[in-house]
Design a protein around this motif. Structure first.
Motif, PDB file in Angstrom:
ATOM      1  N   GLY A  84       0.828  -1.319   0.009  1.00 32.79           N
ATOM      2  CA  GLY A  84       0.152   0.283   0.005  1.00 32.79           C
ATOM      3  C   GLY A  84       0.861   1.410  -0.166  1.00 32.79           C
ATOM      4  O   GLY A  84       0.552   2.333  -0.740  1.00 32.79           O
ATOM      5  N   TYR A  85       1.751   1.364   0.684  1.00 31.92           N
ATOM      6  CA  TYR A  85       2.781   2.381   0.849  1.00 31.92           C
ATOM      7  C   TYR A  85       3.486   2.676  -0.489  1.00 31.92           C
ATOM      8  O   TYR A  85       3.590   3.745  -0.998  1.00 31.92           O
ATOM      9  N   TRP A  86       3.735   1.594  -1.112  1.00 31.70           N
ATOM     10  CA  TRP A  86       4.535   1.533  -2.439  1.00 31.70           C
ATOM     11  C   TRP A  86       3.486   2.219  -3.619  1.00 31.70           C
ATOM     12  O   TRP A  86       3.835   2.899  -4.169  1.00 31.70           O
ATOM     13  N   LEU A  87       2.227   1.606  -3.471  1.00 34.92           N
ATOM     14  CA  LEU A  87       1.246   2.130  -4.606  1.00 34.92           C
ATOM     15  C   LEU A  87       0.802   3.688  -4.252  1.00 34.92           C
ATOM     16  O   LEU A  87       0.741   4.392  -5.317  1.00 34.92           O
ATOM     17  N   LEU A  88       0.675   3.741  -2.974  1.00 35.67           N
ATOM     18  CA  LEU A  88       0.276   5.320  -2.748  1.00 35.67           C
ATOM     19  C   LEU A  88       1.276   6.153  -3.256  1.00 35.67           C
ATOM     20  O   LEU A  88       1.026   7.222  -3.648  1.00 35.67           O
ATOM     21  N   GLY A  89       2.747   5.658  -2.913  1.00 39.92           N
ATOM     22  CA  GLY A  89       3.825   6.826  -3.230  1.00 39.92           C
ATOM     23  C   GLY A  89       3.891   6.929  -4.791  1.00 39.92           C
ATOM     24  O   GLY A  89       4.087   8.056  -5.313  1.00 39.92           O
ATOM     25  N   LEU A  90       3.516   5.648  -5.397  1.00 44.75           N
ATOM     26  CA  LEU A  90       3.535   5.792  -6.859  1.00 44.75           C
ATOM     27  C   LEU A  90       2.633   6.569  -7.378  1.00 44.75           C
ATOM     28  O   LEU A  90       2.829   7.362  -8.350  1.00 44.75           O
ATOM     29  N   MET A  91       1.454   6.480  -6.996  1.00 46.63           N
ATOM     30  CA  MET A  91       0.326   7.356  -7.570  1.00 46.63           C
ATOM     31  C   MET A  91       0.631   8.910  -7.194  1.00 46.63           C
ATOM     32  O   MET A  91       0.346   9.727  -8.158  1.00 46.63           O
ATOM     33  N   LEU A  92       1.071   9.103  -6.090  1.00 46.64           N
ATOM     34  CA  LEU A  92       1.147  10.429  -5.552  1.00 46.64           C
ATOM     35  C   LEU A  92       2.484  11.194  -6.474  1.00 46.64           C
ATOM     36  O   LEU A  92       2.411  12.267  -6.887  1.00 46.64           O
ATOM     37  N   HIS A  93       3.542  10.435  -6.552  1.00 51.74           N
ATOM     38  CA  HIS A  93       4.538  10.840  -7.390  1.00 51.74           C
ATOM     39  C   HIS A  93       4.106  11.130  -8.696  1.00 51.74           C
ATOM     40  O   HIS A  93       4.793  12.215  -9.454  1.00 51.74           O
ATOM     41  N   CYS A  94       3.372  10.322  -9.254  1.00 48.62           N
ATOM     42  CA  CYS A  94       2.983  10.398 -10.838  1.00 48.62           C
ATOM     43  C   CYS A  94       2.162  11.633 -11.205  1.00 48.62           C
ATOM     44  O   CYS A  94       2.050  12.301 -12.146  1.00 48.62           O
TER      45      CYS A  94
END
Length: 100
Positions: A84-94
């Motif tokens: 979840g941390y990885w996916l949330l970071g990926l979505m916010l960074h993009c």
């Protein structure tokens, strides 16, 4: 706050060692094949039961994710947090939002 969280996340291995220790101690899929003792110190070298003959990776994370239904609730929560941390970071960074 961003600098502090980046510093702690990149320079504190204890934040990663403790969940890895919990997974190794409480997850039977990561124990060695010849024993039921998680403290033997030997990682599981063989393939998981569901991957025999399929040619999947020997990566323990992949093995755990492929056998999600067999995991203990502790393992599911640890893996769920990191995924979840990885996916949330990926979505916010993009989307050009600050993340850390």
């Amino acid at each position: 706050l961003q600098v502090l969280t980046r510093f702690l996340g990149s320079s504190s291995p204890i934040l990663y060692w403790f969940p890895a220790h919990l997974l190794q101690e409480h997850e039977p899929l990561l124990w060695s094949t010849g024993t039921d003792n998680p403290k033997s110190g030997k990682p599981l070298v063989g393939k998981s039961p569901s991957s025999c003959g399929k040619g999947t990776s020997d990566n323990p994370v992949v093995r755990l994710l492929l056998n999600w239904r067999l995991l203990t609730p502790l393992s599911k929560s640890i893996l769920g947090f990191f995924l979840g941390y990885w996916l949330l970071g990926l979505m916010l960074h993009c989307n050009f939002f600050p993340w850390t």
